[in-house]
Write an enzyme that holds these catalytic residues in place. Structure first.
Site, PDB file in Angstrom:
ATOM      1  N   ASP A 276      28.038  12.120 162.627  1.00  0.00           N
ATOM      2  CA  ASP A 276      29.089  12.203 161.616  1.00  0.00           C
ATOM      3  C   ASP A 276      30.347  12.652 162.373  1.00  0.00           C
ATOM      4  O   ASP A 276      30.242  13.200 163.476  1.00  0.00           O
ATOM      5  CB  ASP A 276      28.664  13.222 160.551  1.00  0.00           C
ATOM      6  CG  ASP A 276      29.787  13.554 159.594  1.00  0.00           C
ATOM      7  OD1 ASP A 276      30.489  12.622 159.167  1.00  0.00           O
ATOM      8  OD2 ASP A 276      29.963  14.753 159.280  1.00  0.00           O
TER       9      ASP A 276
ATOM     10  N   GLN B 128      35.316   8.088 154.944  1.00  0.00           N
ATOM     11  CA  GLN B 128      36.764   8.315 154.990  1.00  0.00           C
ATOM     12  C   GLN B 128      37.376   7.959 153.642  1.00  0.00           C
ATOM     13  O   GLN B 128      38.207   7.052 153.534  1.00  0.00           O
ATOM     14  CB  GLN B 128      37.379   7.477 156.128  1.00  0.00           C
ATOM     15  CG  GLN B 128      36.996   7.954 157.520  1.00  0.00           C
ATOM     16  CD  GLN B 128      37.594   9.318 157.868  1.00  0.00           C
ATOM     17  OE1 GLN B 128      38.715   9.632 157.474  1.00  0.00           O
ATOM     18  NE2 GLN B 128      36.849  10.139 158.597  1.00  0.00           N
TER      19      GLN B 128
ATOM     20  N   CYS C  68      33.552   4.427 156.079  1.00  0.00           N
ATOM     21  CA  CYS C  68      33.538   3.982 154.684  1.00  0.00           C
ATOM     22  C   CYS C  68      34.829   4.461 154.039  1.00  0.00           C
ATOM     23  O   CYS C  68      35.043   5.664 153.916  1.00  0.00           O
ATOM     24  CB  CYS C  68      32.348   4.552 153.925  1.00  0.00           C
ATOM     25  SG  CYS C  68      32.557   4.363 152.135  1.00  0.00           S
TER      26      CYS C  68
ATOM     27  N   ASP D  43      33.772  14.324 160.944  1.00  0.00           N
ATOM     28  CA  ASP D  43      34.392  15.597 160.539  1.00  0.00           C
ATOM     29  C   ASP D  43      33.335  16.695 160.386  1.00  0.00           C
ATOM     30  O   ASP D  43      32.384  16.553 159.633  1.00  0.00           O
ATOM     31  CB  ASP D  43      35.157  15.404 159.223  1.00  0.00           C
ATOM     32  CG  ASP D  43      36.270  14.364 159.354  1.00  0.00           C
ATOM     33  OD1 ASP D  43      37.041  14.452 160.320  1.00  0.00           O
ATOM     34  OD2 ASP D  43      36.343  13.460 158.501  1.00  0.00           O
TER      35      ASP D  43
ATOM     36  N   HIS E 277      39.348  19.822 159.032  1.00  0.00           N
ATOM     37  CA  HIS E 277      40.519  20.394 158.360  1.00  0.00           C
ATOM     38  C   HIS E 277      40.791  19.666 157.037  1.00  0.00           C
ATOM     39  O   HIS E 277      41.855  19.852 156.447  1.00  0.00           O
ATOM     40  CB  HIS E 277      41.758  20.273 159.255  1.00  0.00           C
ATOM     41  CG  HIS E 277      41.701  21.113 160.496  1.00  0.00           C
ATOM     42  ND1 HIS E 277      41.496  22.475 160.472  1.00  0.00           N
ATOM     43  CD2 HIS E 277      41.820  20.784 161.808  1.00  0.00           C
ATOM     44  CE1 HIS E 277      41.503  22.944 161.711  1.00  0.00           C
ATOM     45  NE2 HIS E 277      41.686  21.941 162.534  1.00  0.00           N
TER      46      HIS E 277
ATOM     47  N   LYS F 264      26.324  17.794 156.529  1.00  0.00           N
ATOM     48  CA  LYS F 264      26.109  17.771 155.073  1.00  0.00           C
ATOM     49  C   LYS F 264      24.750  17.178 154.753  1.00  0.00           C
ATOM     50  O   LYS F 264      24.227  16.345 155.517  1.00  0.00           O
ATOM     51  CB  LYS F 264      27.143  16.854 154.399  1.00  0.00           C
ATOM     52  CG  LYS F 264      28.510  17.428 154.211  1.00  0.00           C
ATOM     53  CD  LYS F 264      29.309  16.448 153.366  1.00  0.00           C
ATOM     54  CE  LYS F 264      30.722  16.938 153.114  1.00  0.00           C
ATOM     55  NZ  LYS F 264      31.495  15.930 152.361  1.00  0.00           N
TER      56      LYS F 264
HETATM   57 MG   LIG Z   1      31.093  15.860 157.937  1.00  0.00          MG
HETATM   58 ZN   LIG Z   2      31.866   2.329 151.472  1.00  0.00          ZN
END
Ligand SMILES: [Mg+2]
Ligand SMILES: [Zn+2]
Length: 185
Positions: A9, A53, A90, A11, A18, A135
């Protein structure tokens, strides 16, 4: 040797989350990311990044912004002798998207669409692949894709008990790779 990859992943795993990061100046690599990826590569894993995204779909930034940042990010990996084989994103959101971005797509994690695409396009053996995420949705996507192992890192979102239960391993961050990752993986 199996054709396998480590899926990251973005972020919270590669960079400090952030929230809706799309500018180079806001992109802060988490400590140990490059060293970890060097270890994964040395053990025969390709490197793939899979990132929701929805900031694109919500209209916070454009696909062009995302691609510019991605090009820069991949260059930073290259400068550390790491080849990022693919970056999948995405841009959708099921309820908050603008125009065509509002859709219940197959790519937004926890759906496994981006992972399955990587497996297909790189001809990977999914049962040998590893997912790192911050996550529960990352873990669910890896489970649905039939990955060997799913690892939660604590360098991003705060995690609920339920999310922790979805992981095979929990690491503080990718900085633990030297200690926790062996070639047996
Ligand atoms: Mg993440
Ligand atoms: Zn998507």
């Amino acid at each position: 040797m199996a054709n396998k990859a480590v899926f990251l992943d973005r972020d919270g795993v590669v960079n400090v989350d952030h929230a809706y990061v799309y500018k180079i100046e806001d992109f802060e690599f988490i400590d140990g990311v490059f060293e970890a990826c060097q270890l994964f590569q040395a053990a025969g894993y390709k490197i793939v990044i899979v990132t929701n995204q929805s900031g694109i779909g919500r209209g916070y930034y454009s696909e062009q912004d995302f691609h510019l940042l991605t090009k820069w990010m991949v260059a930073q990996f290259s400068a550390h002798d790491i080849e990022v084989s693919k970056v999948y994103f995405c841009p959708h959101h099921p309820t908050k998207g603008v125009a065509g971005y509002q859709q219940d797509c197959d790519c937004r994690k926890p759906k496994p669409g981006m992972l399955l695409r990587g497996v297909e396009e790189l001809a990977l053996d999914a049962s040998e692949c590893i997912m790192f995420g911050d996550k529960g949705s990352d873990m669910l996507a890896a489970k649905a894709a039939g990955f060997k192992k799913k690892i939660l890192v604590k360098s991003g979102q705060s995690l609920s008990e339920q999310e922790l239960l979805l992981a095979d391993e929990v690491w503080d961050s990718l900085d633990c790779a030297r200690e926790k990752f062996s070639e047996n993986n």
